[in-house]
Write a protein that holds these residues in place. Sequence first.
Motif, PDB file in Angstrom:
ATOM      1  N   ILE A   1       0.846  -1.196   0.000  1.00 27.18           N
ATOM      2  CA  ILE A   1       0.000   0.000   0.000  1.00 27.18           C
ATOM      3  C   ILE A   1       0.881   1.245   0.000  1.00 27.18           C
ATOM      4  O   ILE A   1       1.760   1.386   0.854  1.00 27.18           O
ATOM      5  N   PHE A   2       0.615   2.137  -0.953  1.00 32.25           N
ATOM      6  CA  PHE A   2       1.358   3.395  -1.055  1.00 32.25           C
ATOM      7  C   PHE A   2       0.385   4.545  -1.310  1.00 32.25           C
ATOM      8  O   PHE A   2      -0.741   4.322  -1.783  1.00 32.25           O
ATOM      9  N   PRO A   3       0.797   5.776  -1.048  1.00 33.76           N
ATOM     10  CA  PRO A   3      -0.048   6.920  -1.386  1.00 33.76           C
ATOM     11  C   PRO A   3      -0.217   7.027  -2.905  1.00 33.76           C
ATOM     12  O   PRO A   3       0.699   6.697  -3.661  1.00 33.76           O
ATOM     13  N   SER A   4      -1.374   7.481  -3.330  1.00 32.08           N
ATOM     14  CA  SER A   4      -1.597   7.705  -4.753  1.00 32.08           C
ATOM     15  C   SER A   4      -1.008   9.047  -5.172  1.00 32.08           C
ATOM     16  O   SER A   4      -0.647   9.882  -4.332  1.00 32.08           O
ATOM     17  N   ASP A   5      -0.929   9.236  -6.465  1.00 32.85           N
ATOM     18  CA  ASP A   5      -0.331  10.448  -7.031  1.00 32.85           C
ATOM     19  C   ASP A   5      -1.342  11.592  -7.008  1.00 32.85           C
ATOM     20  O   ASP A   5      -2.318  11.582  -7.765  1.00 32.85           O
ATOM     21  N   GLN A   6      -1.107  12.579  -6.174  1.00 25.16           N
ATOM     22  CA  GLN A   6      -2.043  13.702  -6.053  1.00 25.16           C
ATOM     23  C   GLN A   6      -2.039  14.591  -7.281  1.00 25.16           C
ATOM     24  O   GLN A   6      -2.950  15.406  -7.461  1.00 25.16           O
ATOM     25  N   ASN A   7      -1.038  14.458  -8.130  1.00 30.53           N
ATOM     26  CA  ASN A   7      -0.949  15.281  -9.333  1.00 30.53           C
ATOM     27  C   ASN A   7      -1.482  14.577 -10.580  1.00 30.53           C
ATOM     28  O   ASN A   7      -1.458  15.155 -11.672  1.00 30.53           O
ATOM     29  N   ASN A   8      -1.946  13.352 -10.419  1.00 28.79           N
ATOM     30  CA  ASN A   8      -2.506  12.606 -11.544  1.00 28.79           C
ATOM     31  C   ASN A   8      -4.003  12.911 -11.629  1.00 28.79           C
ATOM     32  O   ASN A   8      -4.797  12.431 -10.828  1.00 28.79           O
ATOM     33  N   ARG A   9      -4.367  13.738 -12.608  1.00 24.76           N
ATOM     34  CA  ARG A   9      -5.756  14.204 -12.702  1.00 24.76           C
ATOM     35  C   ARG A   9      -6.738  13.059 -12.896  1.00 24.76           C
ATOM     36  O   ARG A   9      -7.818  13.041 -12.294  1.00 24.76           O
ATOM     37  N   LYS A  10      -6.363  12.084 -13.739  1.00 24.29           N
ATOM     38  CA  LYS A  10      -7.269  10.967 -14.003  1.00 24.29           C
ATOM     39  C   LYS A  10      -7.574  10.197 -12.723  1.00 24.29           C
ATOM     40  O   LYS A  10      -8.727   9.883 -12.427  1.00 24.29           O
ATOM     41  N   ILE A  11      -6.539   9.910 -11.950  1.00 25.72           N
ATOM     42  CA  ILE A  11      -6.737   9.150 -10.719  1.00 25.72           C
ATOM     43  C   ILE A  11      -7.525   9.961  -9.697  1.00 25.72           C
ATOM     44  O   ILE A  11      -8.438   9.446  -9.039  1.00 25.72           O
ATOM     45  N   GLN A  12      -7.202  11.227  -9.566  1.00 27.14           N
ATOM     46  CA  GLN A  12      -7.866  12.048  -8.564  1.00 27.14           C
ATOM     47  C   GLN A  12      -9.312  12.372  -8.933  1.00 27.14           C
ATOM     48  O   GLN A  12     -10.192  12.353  -8.076  1.00 27.14           O
ATOM     49  N   GLN A  13      -9.578  12.626 -10.213  1.00 30.02           N
ATOM     50  CA  GLN A  13     -10.920  13.036 -10.615  1.00 30.02           C
ATOM     51  C   GLN A  13     -11.801  11.869 -11.033  1.00 30.02           C
ATOM     52  O   GLN A  13     -12.968  11.799 -10.643  1.00 30.02           O
ATOM     53  N   GLU A  14     -11.262  10.958 -11.828  1.00 33.98           N
ATOM     54  CA  GLU A  14     -12.074   9.856 -12.344  1.00 33.98           C
ATOM     55  C   GLU A  14     -12.133   8.665 -11.401  1.00 33.98           C
ATOM     56  O   GLU A  14     -13.123   7.924 -11.388  1.00 33.98           O
ATOM     57  N   LEU A  15     -11.075   8.470 -10.609  1.00 33.47           N
ATOM     58  CA  LEU A  15     -11.014   7.301  -9.721  1.00 33.47           C
ATOM     59  C   LEU A  15     -11.051   7.685  -8.249  1.00 33.47           C
ATOM     60  O   LEU A  15     -10.833   6.845  -7.381  1.00 33.47           O
ATOM     61  N   ASN A  16     -11.339   8.958  -7.997  1.00 35.13           N
ATOM     62  CA  ASN A  16     -11.457   9.462  -6.626  1.00 35.13           C
ATOM     63  C   ASN A  16     -10.216   9.190  -5.787  1.00 35.13           C
ATOM     64  O   ASN A  16     -10.293   8.853  -4.610  1.00 35.13           O
ATOM     65  N   GLY A  17      -9.049   9.332  -6.426  1.00 41.34           N
ATOM     66  CA  GLY A  17      -7.805   9.277  -5.672  1.00 41.34           C
ATOM     67  C   GLY A  17      -7.298   7.899  -5.319  1.00 41.34           C
ATOM     68  O   GLY A  17      -6.408   7.754  -4.479  1.00 41.34           O
TER      69      GLY A  17
END
Length: 263
Positions: free
Chosen positions: A90-106
């Motif tokens: 388990i690691f932190p997700s990329d806060q600068n990755n728009r797709k992950i933050q917006q489409e996958l809710n982080g």
Amino acid sequence: MSVIRTNRWLLNSYEKPIELCKKLKAQFEDGVRSSEIHNYLTVYGMYYHPIENGNELIKKLQKNNIWEIIKKEDQILQKKWNGPDIPIFIFPSDQNNRKIQQELNGKSGLAYRDKLFLFISEYNKEDEIRALFTHEYNHVCHLSKYNKKESEYVLLDTVILEGLAENAVREKFGEEFVSEWTTYYSNKELERLWNNLVLPNKNVPRLDHRHEDILYGLHSHPKLSGYCVGYYLVKKYMEENNLASNDLIGTSAETIAQIKKQN
């Protein structure tokens, strides 16, 4: 092996993710560099650059009991699906990755037959995390029991793999927790996508660019068309045959898609 206490790694090495990835070298092929591992994992959601006050982020993840939640869910699903005991990182997700933050809710994940990675944000709720793990661990179970090497996977295998995982989420948590992409198309549209796009290209190998184009909906293809068709096909097969997720683990993609292998 199960849940690895990567929170301890992060408290010591969060600021140096490549250094941190040295601990993962045993999980990959001999000779792979830490930087290559890090670059690869960032494609799927791991943080790329450390953020300011990174230790506060790790403490928030710990406070949210991320590692304990996953450990408990892993024990439940291992028993339910007779799944393998694999290391979970388990690691932190990329806060600068728009797709992950917006489409996958982080949040995002990456599954192999012998290991699993989860990338989580401090904002993810417990049920979200459990649903993500359910999706990714379903991949692990199917990959480990499906009688086919991953290197030999074709588009149909991948489409069904994703459909199985998201239907496992639906079965366990309800429609509320399935991914938004499951609602993109009507059944009529999905049937058309299946017959006109996925079925004619079902044997396209993983390394062919058409595989990713259709799966993700790139280069003028409908958005996430492969994912959506996979969810539709698996759900249809489950409902028509009154089957549960654990009944389908290891079942061939051709069987679930209800097509003959020679086609």
